[in-house]
Design a protein around this motif. Structure first.
Motif, PDB file in Angstrom:
ATOM      1  N   MET A   1      60.514   7.990  12.920  1.00  0.00           N
ATOM      2  CA  MET A   1      60.613   7.502  11.708  1.00  0.00           C
ATOM      3  C   MET A   1      60.281   5.967  11.925  1.00  0.00           C
ATOM      4  O   MET A   1      60.662   5.136  12.586  1.00  0.00           O
ATOM      5  N   ILE A   2      59.311   5.524  10.870  1.00  0.00           N
ATOM      6  CA  ILE A   2      59.108   3.971  10.731  1.00  0.00           C
ATOM      7  C   ILE A   2      59.155   3.693   9.250  1.00  0.00           C
ATOM      8  O   ILE A   2      58.399   3.895   8.515  1.00  0.00           O
ATOM      9  N   THR A   3      60.182   3.171   8.863  1.00  0.00           N
ATOM     10  CA  THR A   3      60.556   2.809   7.265  1.00  0.00           C
ATOM     11  C   THR A   3      61.424   1.773   7.090  1.00  0.00           C
ATOM     12  O   THR A   3      62.179   1.007   8.167  1.00  0.00           O
ATOM     13  N   ALA A   4      61.392   1.192   5.918  1.00  0.00           N
ATOM     14  CA  ALA A   4      62.139  -0.008   5.666  1.00  0.00           C
ATOM     15  C   ALA A   4      63.578   0.424   5.462  1.00  0.00           C
ATOM     16  O   ALA A   4      64.479  -0.205   5.025  1.00  0.00           O
ATOM     17  N   VAL A   5      63.764   1.951   5.138  1.00  0.00           N
ATOM     18  CA  VAL A   5      65.221   2.370   4.758  1.00  0.00           C
ATOM     19  C   VAL A   5      65.757   2.649   5.954  1.00  0.00           C
ATOM     20  O   VAL A   5      65.717   3.185   7.172  1.00  0.00           O
ATOM     21  N   GLY A   6      67.078   1.738   5.883  1.00  0.00           N
ATOM     22  CA  GLY A   6      68.026   1.652   7.104  1.00  0.00           C
ATOM     23  C   GLY A   6      69.528   2.260   6.928  1.00  0.00           C
ATOM     24  O   GLY A   6      70.430   2.070   7.681  1.00  0.00           O
ATOM     25  N   ASP A   7      69.709   3.062   5.874  1.00  0.00           N
ATOM     26  CA  ASP A   7      71.019   3.248   5.534  1.00  0.00           C
ATOM     27  C   ASP A   7      71.559   4.287   6.430  1.00  0.00           C
ATOM     28  O   ASP A   7      70.650   5.119   6.932  1.00  0.00           O
ATOM     29  N   VAL A   8      72.742   4.297   6.705  1.00  0.00           N
ATOM     30  CA  VAL A   8      73.212   5.206   7.922  1.00  0.00           C
ATOM     31  C   VAL A   8      73.050   6.620   7.536  1.00  0.00           C
ATOM     32  O   VAL A   8      72.808   7.560   8.538  1.00  0.00           O
ATOM     33  N   ASP A   9      73.256   7.050   6.425  1.00  0.00           N
ATOM     34  CA  ASP A   9      73.020   8.504   6.023  1.00  0.00           C
ATOM     35  C   ASP A   9      71.569   9.143   6.406  1.00  0.00           C
ATOM     36  O   ASP A   9      71.256  10.009   6.586  1.00  0.00           O
ATOM     37  N   THR A  10      70.530   8.146   6.073  1.00  0.00           N
ATOM     38  CA  THR A  10      69.124   8.556   6.246  1.00  0.00           C
ATOM     39  C   THR A  10      68.830   8.692   7.653  1.00  0.00           C
ATOM     40  O   THR A  10      68.392   9.359   8.293  1.00  0.00           O
ATOM     41  N   VAL A  11      69.388   7.725   8.598  1.00  0.00           N
ATOM     42  CA  VAL A  11      69.268   7.700  10.054  1.00  0.00           C
ATOM     43  C   VAL A  11      70.059   9.051  10.414  1.00  0.00           C
ATOM     44  O   VAL A  11      69.387   9.708  11.461  1.00  0.00           O
ATOM     45  N   GLN A  12      71.349   9.055  10.118  1.00  0.00           N
ATOM     46  CA  GLN A  12      71.969  10.611  10.441  1.00  0.00           C
ATOM     47  C   GLN A  12      71.040  11.637  10.310  1.00  0.00           C
ATOM     48  O   GLN A  12      70.916  12.619  11.002  1.00  0.00           O
ATOM     49  N   ALA A  13      70.523  11.712   9.084  1.00  0.00           N
ATOM     50  CA  ALA A  13      69.710  12.845   8.573  1.00  0.00           C
ATOM     51  C   ALA A  13      68.497  13.194   9.468  1.00  0.00           C
ATOM     52  O   ALA A  13      68.313  14.103   9.781  1.00  0.00           O
ATOM     53  N   ALA A  14      67.657  11.860   9.780  1.00  0.00           N
ATOM     54  CA  ALA A  14      66.663  11.811  10.563  1.00  0.00           C
ATOM     55  C   ALA A  14      66.912  12.495  12.227  1.00  0.00           C
ATOM     56  O   ALA A  14      66.192  13.403  12.619  1.00  0.00           O
ATOM     57  N   LEU A  15      67.968  11.990  12.607  1.00  0.00           N
ATOM     58  CA  LEU A  15      68.551  12.665  13.798  1.00  0.00           C
ATOM     59  C   LEU A  15      68.989  13.921  13.781  1.00  0.00           C
ATOM     60  O   LEU A  15      68.470  14.821  14.690  1.00  0.00           O
ATOM     61  N   ARG A  16      69.421  14.484  12.741  1.00  0.00           N
ATOM     62  CA  ARG A  16      69.790  15.994  12.753  1.00  0.00           C
ATOM     63  C   ARG A  16      68.463  16.831  12.508  1.00  0.00           C
ATOM     64  O   ARG A  16      68.632  18.045  13.047  1.00  0.00           O
ATOM     65  N   LEU A  17      67.677  16.317  12.033  1.00  0.00           N
ATOM     66  CA  LEU A  17      66.164  16.954  11.774  1.00  0.00           C
ATOM     67  C   LEU A  17      65.277  16.756  13.081  1.00  0.00           C
ATOM     68  O   LEU A  17      64.211  17.465  13.168  1.00  0.00           O
ATOM     69  N   GLY A  18      65.819  15.975  14.047  1.00  0.00           N
ATOM     70  CA  GLY A  18      64.917  15.714  15.510  1.00  0.00           C
ATOM     71  C   GLY A  18      64.056  14.891  15.615  1.00  0.00           C
ATOM     72  O   GLY A  18      63.439  14.806  16.515  1.00  0.00           O
ATOM     73  N   ALA A  19      64.387  13.658  14.737  1.00  0.00           N
ATOM     74  CA  ALA A  19      63.584  12.488  15.140  1.00  0.00           C
ATOM     75  C   ALA A  19      63.806  11.882  16.220  1.00  0.00           C
ATOM     76  O   ALA A  19      65.015  11.822  16.605  1.00  0.00           O
ATOM     77  N   LEU A  20      62.863  11.499  17.031  1.00  0.00           N
ATOM     78  CA  LEU A  20      63.044  10.842  18.303  1.00  0.00           C
ATOM     79  C   LEU A  20      63.715   9.694  18.379  1.00  0.00           C
ATOM     80  O   LEU A  20      64.128   9.069  19.228  1.00  0.00           O
ATOM     81  N   HIS A  21      62.718   8.837  17.683  1.00  0.00           N
ATOM     82  CA  HIS A  21      63.390   7.269  17.140  1.00  0.00           C
ATOM     83  C   HIS A  21      63.189   7.027  15.807  1.00  0.00           C
ATOM     84  O   HIS A  21      62.632   7.866  14.944  1.00  0.00           O
TER      85      HIS A  21
END
Length: 230
Positions: free
Chosen positions: A80-100
């Motif tokens: 993921m490369i984004t200006a969105v840095g809220d914790v909920d979005t980061v956690q969702a990305a992790l759960r979906l398997g984003a590597l970084h």
């Protein structure tokens, strides 16, 4: 060679990110997309190893796109490369398997480090190989390949400045082909006026921009900036 799909709704940012990818040995840009539909179509035409994915897209979110990819059976890796840095979005990305997860604005060094760790991951998985169960040491090597060390600020840039924003401003001036004011640069780059002024001042002091003055009816000169040809 690892093939990359760059997904960003801003054409200029997508171009900058693509140029960054091409500067890292072992990577090449297979395609660019500016919305989720274009990204899906690109992946149907040309499977890639890695997607550099913005979260804010005109026809959905980056995370919605990852969910769709998994539902459709695409095992493509995602950073993921984004200006969105809220914790909920980061956690969702992790759960979906984003590597970084890389937060904009970022430096070339930051992206390079993550691409290099991804390449290391691929090499480690290839070395482990086989279809049998992996032992703990092999599992640790695979997960360890994704760890990235903190990267210093890009050399030559003041604290608080990013290489990505510097490149974006230079790209705006290059495309314009004429001197622009800080207000015009800010509007074209999608930045605040104060941020544009700060970067323009640094680039002028570094000898990369030429400063000229335009006098209006008020008598107060307007600062205008143009790229100095290399």
């Amino acid at each position: 060679m690892l093939d990359v799909l760059v997904v960003d709704d801003d054409l200029r940012v997508a171009e900058i990110n693509a140029r960054y990818v091409e500067k890292v040995p072992g990577f090449r840009v297979a395609a660019r997309a500016h919305c989720a539909a274009e990204a899906l179509a690109a992946l149907e035409r040309t499977p890639v190893d890695l997607v550099l994915l913005d979260h804010c897209l005109p026809d959905g979110t980056g995370l919605d796109l990852v969910r769709r990819l998994r539902e459709d059976g695409h095992g493509t890796d995602v950073i993921m490369i984004t200006a969105v840095g809220d914790v909920d979005t980061v956690q969702a990305a992790l759960r979906l398997g984003a590597l970084h997860y890389l937060v904009k604005p970022f430096t070339f060094a930051s992206l390079r480090t993550r691409l290099e760790s991804y390449a290391a991951l691929r090499r480690t998985v290839d070395r482990v190989g086989g279809r049998g169960p992996a032992d703990q040491e092999q599992v640790d090597r695979i997960f360890g390949a994704l760890r990235t060390a903190p990267t210093p600020s890009a050399p030559g840039l003041p604290s608080g400045h990013s290489e990505a924003t510097t490149d974006l401003i230079c790209d705006v001036l290059h495309r314009a082909g004429r001197p622009l004011s800080a207000v015009e640069v800010a509007a074209e780059a999608g930045l605040s006026r104060s941020t544009a002024q700060r970067y323009l001042r640094h680039l002028e002091q570094a000898g990369r921009l030429r400063l000229s003055l335009k006098y209006g009816d008020t008598g107060r000169p307007e600062h205008r900036y143009a790229l100095i040809a290399p």
